[in-house]
Design an enzyme around this catalytic site. Structure first.
Site, PDB file in Angstrom:
ATOM      1  N   ARG A  31       0.831  -1.210   0.000  1.00 37.20           N
ATOM      2  CA  ARG A  31       0.000   0.000   0.000  1.00 37.20           C
ATOM      3  C   ARG A  31       0.866   1.260   0.000  1.00 37.20           C
ATOM      4  O   ARG A  31       1.877   1.319   0.718  1.00 37.20           O
ATOM      5  CB  ARG A  31      -0.947   0.003   1.199  1.00 37.20           C
ATOM      6  CG  ARG A  31      -1.914  -1.159   1.160  1.00 37.20           C
ATOM      7  CD  ARG A  31      -3.137  -0.993   2.024  1.00 37.20           C
ATOM      8  NE  ARG A  31      -3.857  -2.272   2.061  1.00 37.20           N
ATOM      9  CZ  ARG A  31      -4.644  -2.723   1.090  1.00 37.20           C
ATOM     10  NH1 ARG A  31      -4.861  -1.989   0.020  1.00 37.20           N
ATOM     11  NH2 ARG A  31      -5.234  -3.910   1.183  1.00 37.20           N
ATOM     12  N   ASP A  32       0.436   2.237  -0.799  1.00 36.63           N
ATOM     13  CA  ASP A  32       1.136   3.522  -0.823  1.00 36.63           C
ATOM     14  C   ASP A  32       0.975   4.199   0.543  1.00 36.63           C
ATOM     15  O   ASP A  32      -0.097   4.187   1.141  1.00 36.63           O
ATOM     16  CB  ASP A  32       0.558   4.411  -1.935  1.00 36.63           C
ATOM     17  CG  ASP A  32       1.464   5.584  -2.268  1.00 36.63           C
ATOM     18  OD1 ASP A  32       2.065   5.568  -3.361  1.00 36.63           O
ATOM     19  OD2 ASP A  32       1.570   6.506  -1.435  1.00 36.63           O
ATOM     20  N   ILE A  33       2.044   4.810   1.025  1.00 35.43           N
ATOM     21  CA  ILE A  33       2.034   5.436   2.352  1.00 35.43           C
ATOM     22  C   ILE A  33       1.145   6.679   2.371  1.00 35.43           C
ATOM     23  O   ILE A  33       0.686   7.093   3.446  1.00 35.43           O
ATOM     24  CB  ILE A  33       3.484   5.770   2.771  1.00 35.43           C
ATOM     25  CG1 ILE A  33       3.612   5.868   4.278  1.00 35.43           C
ATOM     26  CG2 ILE A  33       3.998   7.021   2.088  1.00 35.43           C
ATOM     27  CD1 ILE A  33       5.061   5.884   4.773  1.00 35.43           C
ATOM     28  N   ASN A  89       4.487   6.647 -13.387  1.00 45.21           N
ATOM     29  CA  ASN A  89       5.101   7.966 -13.521  1.00 45.21           C
ATOM     30  C   ASN A  89       6.562   7.762 -13.918  1.00 45.21           C
ATOM     31  O   ASN A  89       7.266   6.955 -13.312  1.00 45.21           O
ATOM     32  CB  ASN A  89       5.017   8.731 -12.199  1.00 45.21           C
ATOM     33  CG  ASN A  89       3.594   9.077 -11.834  1.00 45.21           C
ATOM     34  OD1 ASN A  89       2.765   9.346 -12.700  1.00 45.21           O
ATOM     35  ND2 ASN A  89       3.287   9.056 -10.545  1.00 45.21           N
ATOM     36  N   GLU A  97       9.013  10.276  -8.322  1.00 43.17           N
ATOM     37  CA  GLU A  97       9.760  10.670  -7.124  1.00 43.17           C
ATOM     38  C   GLU A  97      10.665   9.569  -6.614  1.00 43.17           C
ATOM     39  O   GLU A  97      11.698   9.856  -6.011  1.00 43.17           O
ATOM     40  CB  GLU A  97       8.781  11.100  -6.021  1.00 43.17           C
ATOM     41  CG  GLU A  97       8.040  12.385  -6.366  1.00 43.17           C
ATOM     42  CD  GLU A  97       6.996  12.777  -5.335  1.00 43.17           C
ATOM     43  OE1 GLU A  97       6.742  11.973  -4.407  1.00 43.17           O
ATOM     44  OE2 GLU A  97       6.437  13.880  -5.471  1.00 43.17           O
ATOM     45  N   VAL A  98      10.256   8.330  -6.803  1.00 41.34           N
ATOM     46  CA  VAL A  98      11.067   7.195  -6.354  1.00 41.34           C
ATOM     47  C   VAL A  98      11.585   6.482  -7.599  1.00 41.34           C
ATOM     48  O   VAL A  98      10.788   6.002  -8.423  1.00 41.34           O
ATOM     49  CB  VAL A  98      10.246   6.235  -5.474  1.00 41.34           C
ATOM     50  CG1 VAL A  98      11.090   5.019  -5.085  1.00 41.34           C
ATOM     51  CG2 VAL A  98       9.738   6.945  -4.224  1.00 41.34           C
ATOM     52  N   HIS A 102       7.833   1.350 -10.586  1.00 38.14           N
ATOM     53  CA  HIS A 102       6.637   0.944  -9.844  1.00 38.14           C
ATOM     54  C   HIS A 102       5.385   1.341 -10.604  1.00 38.14           C
ATOM     55  O   HIS A 102       5.336   2.396 -11.227  1.00 38.14           O
ATOM     56  CB  HIS A 102       6.604   1.554  -8.438  1.00 38.14           C
ATOM     57  CG  HIS A 102       6.736   3.050  -8.419  1.00 38.14           C
ATOM     58  ND1 HIS A 102       7.954   3.683  -8.512  1.00 38.14           N
ATOM     59  CD2 HIS A 102       5.812   4.034  -8.326  1.00 38.14           C
ATOM     60  CE1 HIS A 102       7.777   4.988  -8.472  1.00 38.14           C
ATOM     61  NE2 HIS A 102       6.479   5.244  -8.368  1.00 38.14           N
ATOM     62  N   HIS A 104       1.411   2.255 -10.066  1.00 35.83           N
ATOM     63  CA  HIS A 104       0.368   2.621  -9.112  1.00 35.83           C
ATOM     64  C   HIS A 104      -0.930   1.956  -9.550  1.00 35.83           C
ATOM     65  O   HIS A 104      -1.364   2.148 -10.692  1.00 35.83           O
ATOM     66  CB  HIS A 104       0.124   4.134  -9.121  1.00 35.83           C
ATOM     67  CG  HIS A 104       1.281   4.982  -8.686  1.00 35.83           C
ATOM     68  ND1 HIS A 104       1.357   5.542  -7.424  1.00 35.83           N
ATOM     69  CD2 HIS A 104       2.398   5.376  -9.337  1.00 35.83           C
ATOM     70  CE1 HIS A 104       2.473   6.263  -7.337  1.00 35.83           C
ATOM     71  NE2 HIS A 104       3.113   6.183  -8.485  1.00 35.83           N
TER      72      HIS A 104
END
Ligand code: 5GP
Ligand code: ZN
Length: 117
Positions: A31-33, A89, A97-98, A102, A104
């Site tokens: 899960r995304d934080i 992204n 950003e990371v 990944h 989403h």
């Protein structure tokens, strides 16, 4: 090979906790934080690649594994019937950003227009 400074490599290594919803030999879904929708899960290859382009060029089968895990997560999170959004992204204009590839997986309500303008 693990990149010691990479946040998501550290999640794979168990050094940073995450709420894992699915794990395969080659992928991890958690899960995304900072969820942007009722369901917001990140799906990553366990092996480090900076972004989805690098991943796909180096190992298309592994990129397929990420898509396969994303599809199973969409099903198990109850998103399959109403639909969902799958986002990679990529780079500065993509808002990445990371820099560990990944996907989403977003859903659980109507998500509105694809881009905020
Ligand atoms: P990006 O902008 O690179 O496509 O997405 C990075 C995502 O990682 C963001 O949605 C952000 O909320 C999420 N994130 C950043 N740090 C952590 C963390 O430590 N744990 C988890 N589970 N998600 C994180
Ligand atoms: Zn990494």
């Amino acid at each position: 090979m693990m990149e010691t400074e990479c946040l998501f490599c550290r999640i794979v290594a168990g050094e940073i906790p995450a709420t894992v919803v699915r794990e395969t030999d080659t992928t991890l879904a958690f899960r995304d934080i900072n969820p942007k929708a009722p369901v917001h899960v990140l799906v990553i290859p366990k092996e480090h690649y900076a972004d989805v382009v690098t991943l796909t060029e180096a190992d298309p089968g592994l990129a397929g594994d990420v898509l396969g895990t994303a599809a199973v997560v969409a099903e198990t999170e109850g998103l399959a019937a109403d639909g969902f959004r799958l986002i990679f992204n990529t780079g500065p204009y993509g808002g990445q950003e990371v820099f560990h590839a990944h996907a989403h997986v977003l859903g659980g309500e109507p998500l509105g227009p694809m881009l905020a303008r």
